[in-house]
Write an enzyme that holds these catalytic residues in place. Structure first.
Site, PDB file in Angstrom:
ATOM      1  N   ARG A 118       0.826  -1.215   0.000  1.00 17.33           N
ATOM      2  CA  ARG A 118       0.000   0.000   0.000  1.00 17.33           C
ATOM      3  C   ARG A 118       0.858   1.261   0.000  1.00 17.33           C
ATOM      4  O   ARG A 118       0.389   2.337  -0.327  1.00 17.33           O
ATOM      5  CB  ARG A 118      -0.984  -0.030   1.186  1.00 17.33           C
ATOM      6  CG  ARG A 118      -2.019   1.063   1.112  1.00 17.33           C
ATOM      7  CD  ARG A 118      -3.318   0.811   1.902  1.00 17.33           C
ATOM      8  NE  ARG A 118      -3.245  -0.171   2.946  1.00 17.33           N
ATOM      9  CZ  ARG A 118      -2.694   0.026   4.158  1.00 17.33           C
ATOM     10  NH1 ARG A 118      -2.207   1.210   4.476  1.00 17.33           N
ATOM     11  NH2 ARG A 118      -2.661  -0.946   5.050  1.00 17.33           N
ATOM     12  N   TYR A 131     -15.790  17.428 -14.467  1.00 16.25           N
ATOM     13  CA  TYR A 131     -16.335  16.071 -14.442  1.00 16.25           C
ATOM     14  C   TYR A 131     -17.440  15.983 -13.386  1.00 16.25           C
ATOM     15  O   TYR A 131     -17.286  16.466 -12.266  1.00 16.25           O
ATOM     16  CB  TYR A 131     -15.190  15.105 -14.118  1.00 16.25           C
ATOM     17  CG  TYR A 131     -15.498  13.657 -14.319  1.00 16.25           C
ATOM     18  CD1 TYR A 131     -15.684  13.152 -15.597  1.00 16.25           C
ATOM     19  CD2 TYR A 131     -15.586  12.801 -13.243  1.00 16.25           C
ATOM     20  CE1 TYR A 131     -15.955  11.809 -15.777  1.00 16.25           C
ATOM     21  CE2 TYR A 131     -15.845  11.458 -13.416  1.00 16.25           C
ATOM     22  CZ  TYR A 131     -16.041  10.969 -14.688  1.00 16.25           C
ATOM     23  OH  TYR A 131     -16.304   9.642 -14.858  1.00 16.25           O
TER      24      TYR A 131
HETATM   25  C1  LIG Z   1     -12.975  10.107 -16.479  1.00 13.45           C
HETATM   26  C2  LIG Z   1     -12.597  11.381 -15.845  1.00 13.45           C
HETATM   27  C3  LIG Z   1     -12.381  11.471 -14.475  1.00 13.45           C
HETATM   28  C4  LIG Z   1     -12.563  10.293 -13.557  1.00 13.45           C
HETATM   29  O1  LIG Z   1     -11.618   9.313 -13.812  1.00 13.45           O
HETATM   30  P1  LIG Z   1     -11.870   7.733 -13.497  1.00 13.45           P
HETATM   31  O2  LIG Z   1     -10.597   7.107 -13.939  1.00 13.45           O
HETATM   32  O3  LIG Z   1     -13.055   7.339 -14.313  1.00 13.45           O
HETATM   33  O4  LIG Z   1     -12.131   7.644 -12.048  1.00 13.45           O
HETATM   34  C5  LIG Z   1     -11.989  12.687 -13.958  1.00 13.45           C
HETATM   35  N1  LIG Z   1     -11.833  13.767 -14.740  1.00 13.45           N
HETATM   36  C6  LIG Z   1     -12.049  13.721 -16.064  1.00 13.45           C
HETATM   37  C7  LIG Z   1     -11.860  14.945 -16.882  1.00 13.45           C
HETATM   38  C8  LIG Z   1     -12.437  12.532 -16.666  1.00 13.45           C
HETATM   39  O5  LIG Z   1     -12.655  12.482 -17.990  1.00 13.45           O
END
Ligand SMILES: *Cc1c(COP(=O)(O)O)cnc(C)c1O
Length: 395
Positions: free
Chosen positions: A61, A114
């Site tokens: 970890r 996001y």
């Molecule tokens: C997909 C995405 C995330 C989240 O990432 P995950 O790997 O799906 O947890 C965050 N920010 C942006 C701009 C994304 O496209």
């Protein structure tokens, strides 16, 4: 041989993090499937704990050699001294924000980040006493929202789904004056198209699930920046536990070796698709792609970025139903969320990320009913364009 600092992104992503001599003589970094890393004897343990020797951390970890090799590639790509891999992009975002914030502090987020990032800030951080403001992705709006207790400005660059490009230099300048940290989620840009740390950002975050992995076969996230700050987040990750596993790190390193080639093709294909859509103004009301002269932030995008990425958003005049006919009419792109992989993906944000909202609630946050997001892959541009045009003919 080019000096390390002069090397291009493809040289960095192929060679950084690979030991000069592999124990096994293997050309690739070996995968260390190990949850614990034994010591020879107690004196080695004590020397390690005192920081007198370097060796893998004692427990999985806290670190893993395969994970560290991928981290070294990512740090080299961003021109940073440290990178921290996490189990997903959201793990990178939530771990960083939890590590850096405490109750009573304030965060400024730009709109159209996001959706889960916004949700995390608005619901989870708020529960822990952190105040959150969400503002337009414009330096003026960000600057106006800064307060005495602001600790972090968080923006995407470009944003999703409208590919907005805020003036990063102006945001960083305003933030630095107040000792506020700027975090850039540069997932849509990749380190090939944008080096946000060189523009003064304190941390860059990527969902490595997207372009960095590049093959729609893994989930990971990364935080890149100065070693002090990244080290503090690493300590938090060791407690929170959303670590990247060695097999994923191996796949990520493998994907990163072709990042430069892939992003070049994504950039080319997406610009071509954006232009083709713009020429269909009979059916397409607007196209958002920062590489188009018509995009509101084209000038800024040109100043900050060396390419404009693989995502093209556009609004069909026929609304939601027309979008559905298009998405169901294409033969190459798959109907799926996500972006950044070799496969083209297409979706209607109103029916994918924002399905649970009413049309009115979607309109309020700027999600138009006729909006389609095309995450352009690395297939042949001729094929992608012909396919999209035949689908548009059928709308
Ligand atoms: C997909 C995405 C995330 C989240 O990432 P995950 O790997 O799906 O947890 C965050 N920010 C942006 C701009 C994304 O496209």
């Amino acid at each position: 041989m080019a000096e390390k600092e002069d090397r291009g992104p493809s040289t960095r992503s192929v060679h950084a993090g690979e030991p000069a001599v592999q124990g096994s003589r293997s050309i690739t970094a070996p995968v260390a499937f190990s949850s614990t890393f034994p010591f020879e004897r107690t004196d080695e343990l004590v020397a390690f704990m005192r920081g007198e020797i370097t060796r893998p951390p004692e427990y999985g970890r806290y670190g893993n050699p395969t994970v560290e090799a991928a981290e070294a590639k990512l740090a080299a790509l961003e021109g940073a001294d440290a990178a921290l891999l996490c189990a997903s992009g959201m793990a990178a975002i939530t771990t960083s924000l939890f590590a850096m914030l405490r109750a009573g502090q304030h965060v400024v987020l730009t709109r159209d980040v996001y959706r889960k990032t916004r949700l995390f800030a608005k619901t989870v951080l708020a529960r822990y006493g952190v105040e959150v403001d969400i503002v337009e992705p414009e330096a003026e709006a960000v600057t106006a929202a800064l307060r005495d207790n602001t600790k972090i400005v968080f923006t995407e660059l470009p944003t999703n789904p409208y590919l907005r490009v805020p003036d990063l230099g102006a945001i960083v300048a305003a933030a630095k004056k107040r000792r506020i940290k700027t975090i850039v989620d540069a997932t849509f840009a990749t380190p090939v198209n944008l080096r946000a740390l060189e523009h003064g950002a304190d941390l860059v975050i990527h969902s490595a699930t997207k372009y960095l992995g590049g093959h729609n076969d893994l989930m990971a996230g990364v935080v890149v920046g100065r070693s002090g700050l990244v080290g503090a987040i690493r300590d938090a990750l060791g407690t929170f536990g959303a670590v990247c596993d060695p097999h994923t790190a191996f796949l990520l390193s493998r994907g990163l070796k072709t990042l430069g080639l892939r992003v070049e093709r994504h950039n080319q294909n997406a610009l071509r698709i954006a232009r083709a859509l713009e020429a269909r103004s009979d059916q397409v009301a607007q196209v958002w792609y920062p590489g188009l002269e018509s995009h509101p932030d084209h000038g800024r995008a040109r100043a900050l970025m060396s390419g404009f990425g693989g995502v093209v958003s556009f609004e069909l005049r026929g609304g939601l139903a027309a979008g559905t006919r298009l998405v169901d009419g294409v033969r190459i792109p798959k109907l799926a969320p996500s972006l950044g992989g070799v496969e083209s993906l297409i979706e209607q944000p109103a029916l994918m990320s924002f399905f649970d909202l009413s049309p009115e609630a979607r309109a309020e946050i700027g999600i138009r009913e006729g909006l389609v997001r095309f995450a352009v892959g690395i297939e042949d541009g001729d094929d992608l364009e012909a396919d999209l045009m035949q689908a548009l003919d059928g709308v």
